[in-house]
Design an enzyme around this catalytic site. Structure first.
Site, PDB file in Angstrom:
ATOM      1  N   SER A  39       0.843  -1.180  -0.191  1.00  0.00           N
ATOM      2  CA  SER A  39      -0.001  -0.014  -0.058  1.00  0.00           C
ATOM      3  C   SER A  39       0.754   1.338  -0.124  1.00  0.00           C
ATOM      4  CB  SER A  39      -0.753   0.266   1.398  1.00  0.00           C
ATOM      5  OG  SER A  39      -0.253  -0.076   2.531  1.00  0.00           O
ATOM      6  N   ASP A 328      -3.508   8.065   8.044  1.00  0.00           N
ATOM      7  CA  ASP A 328      -4.596   7.091   8.667  1.00  0.00           C
ATOM      8  C   ASP A 328      -3.685   6.343   9.728  1.00  0.00           C
ATOM      9  OD1 ASP A 328      -3.364   5.344   7.012  1.00  0.00           O
ATOM     10  OD2 ASP A 328      -5.109   4.736   5.909  1.00  0.00           O
ATOM     11  N   HIS A 331      -0.926   4.727   7.654  1.00  0.00           N
ATOM     12  CA  HIS A 331       0.008   5.281   6.232  1.00  0.00           C
ATOM     13  C   HIS A 331       0.324   6.803   6.531  1.00  0.00           C
ATOM     14  CE1 HIS A 331      -2.339   1.869   4.643  1.00  0.00           C
ATOM     15  NE2 HIS A 331      -1.160   1.572   4.013  1.00  0.00           N
TER      16      HIS A 331
END
Ligand SMILES: *[C@@H]1O[C@H](CO)[C@@H](O)[C@H](O)[C@H]1NC(C)=O
Ligand SMILES: *[C@@H]1O[C@H](CO)[C@@H](O)[C@H](O)[C@H]1NC(C)=O
Ligand SMILES: *[C@@H]1O[C@H](CO)[C@@H](O)[C@H](O)[C@H]1NC(C)=O
Ligand SMILES: *[C@@H]1O[C@H](CO)[C@@H](O)[C@H](O)[C@H]1NC(C)=O
Length: 365
Positions: A39, A328, A331
């Protein structure tokens, strides 16, 4: 820790990319960038996966992207690969492979400047992540793409193009997270076995790419994962989870040793490691030096440290997004990714080595 893992795996990624670019195409330094990993660099592949929960294609993800578009990036805006591509002179970071596959037409033309195979939730090990694109599969997708390139009229140039292209890999964080979740207090034997598993698979991935023509590797190592908001939320005092940082450190050392070995064994292989671990630990210890104010809570989320949910439309959103290290629960914010990318590209040596990404790209010519 169980919850932490679930969150982590759910976290992945994005869509097509319009890089925050300020550099002109004439400054391109390599023909293309091929991207592999999780990610941290997914720009939309997971949007095409129907069964994964690791998605970020809804608000408030992308709130600072042009037109506030949620693209599948786990960021309020761009992520690291967008900024790295921009430094290299590309106007946009390479498109997601599954987007190219979806459009079908002109796939090769659209992929000429590179392709992004990264999938949120994936790891170096095939056992990491569910319903995502494993790194093994990502490499197979690259092989398929390369075959299509080789079937084109200018096929004789394919090997030369690939040998001058950048292969960027950003992975390992999900493996460490999965291991930490499954092993509450692992002994040294178990940890060493885990490192061996990682390096042996990492070696396979790199050798496979090398066999397909890759020569220049930019590797982004595992961040300071014990200090992400979802880790802090697991510590009653709000401190970092030290054992997770130690696990990441050991894994990074093992991968660095592997790259030294491979650069000796495989003629022409050159590499640079962006030290995400050192970068994040430094920024967290001296945030004001780097323009940040908040290192503990996520900007967007809910619950403790804003780390107990994804950044959903009804989540709590902070005001000063560029002052938060974390966007978040897991991340980095766009501001953090931008800074990290600049340091990986230009140095100093504290954050990238044995050469900078810029020197790596230059040595391709
Ligand atoms: C270490 O942990 C593994 C797995 O939990 C276990 O099988 C092994 O016996 C342990 N070794 C030692 C020396 O305690
Ligand atoms: C490492 O590999 C061994 C042998 O395949 C396996 O038994 C073990 O579960 C793996 N451990 C981890 C942490 O991946
Ligand atoms: C939790 O944070 C404190 C610092 O606030 C630290 O001393 C402690 O080791 C942390 N706990 C774990 C499990 O890492
Ligand atoms: C947002 O709404 C959904 C559905 O109503 C709910 O399940 C979730 O807990 C809410 N999330 C937050 C962060 O409030």
């Amino acid at each position: 820790m169980k919850k932490l893992l679930c969150l982590f795996l759910v976290l992945s990624c994005s869509v097509s990319s319009f890089v925050g670019a300020t550099v002109q195409p004439s400054q391109w330094k390599v023909p293309a960038i091929y991207v592999f990993g999780d990610s941290t660099v997914d720009v939309g592949n997971n949007n095409y996966l129907t069964t994964t929960t690791a998605k970020a294609n809804y608000p408030h993800y992308g709130i600072d992207f042009p037109h506030s578009t949620p693209t599948g990036r786990f960021s309020n805006g761009y992520n690291a690969i967008d900024f790295i591509a921009s430094h290299m002179g590309f106007r946009r970071s390479p498109p997601p492979y599954l987007f190219l596959n979806d459009t079908n037409n002109h796939q090769i033309v659209k992929g000429l400047r590179g392709v992004n195979f990264a999938s949120a939730g994936s790891g170096i090990l095939d056992s990491t992540g569910t319903n995502i694109i494993t790194t093994t599969k990502q490499v197979l997708y690259f092989e398929a793409f390369r075959s299509k390139m080789a079937a084109q009229p200018n096929a004789d140039q394919v090997a030369m193009r690939l040998s001058k292209s950048l292969f960027l890999i950003s992975s390992g964080g999900n493996d460490a997270l999965a291991f930490a979740t499954a092993n509450k207090s692992p002994n040294n034997t178990a940890i060493l076995l885990f490192y061996n598993n990682i390096t042996s698979k990492y070696e396979n991935h790199i050798k496979n790419l090398y066999g397909l023509g890759a020569r220049y590797f930019a590797v982004i190592n595992v961040p300071f994962i014990g200090c992400v908001p979802s880790a802090r939320a697991q510590n009653s005092t709000g401190g970092c989870i030290d054992s997770m940082n130690q696990l990441a450190k050991g894994l990074n050392d093992a991968v660095a040793a592997l790259l030294v070995k491979l650069s000796v064994a495989l003629p022409g292989l050159e590499y640079s490691i962006g030290n995400s671990y050192e970068f994040l630990s430094t920024v967290i210890s001296k945030p004001h030096l780097y323009g940040f104010e908040e290192v503990k809570s996520a900007c967007c989320g809910s619950g403790k440290f804003n780390a107990e949910s994804y950044c959903t439309p009804n989540a709590t959103l902070c005001m000063k997004r560029s002052r938060y290290v974390f966007w978040d629960f897991l991340h980095p914010s766009q501001a953090t990714s931008k800074l990290a990318s600049a340091l990986f590209y230009n140095g100093p040596a504290q954050f990238v080595g044995p050469i900078t990404f810029k020197q790596l790209v230059k040595s391709a010519y």
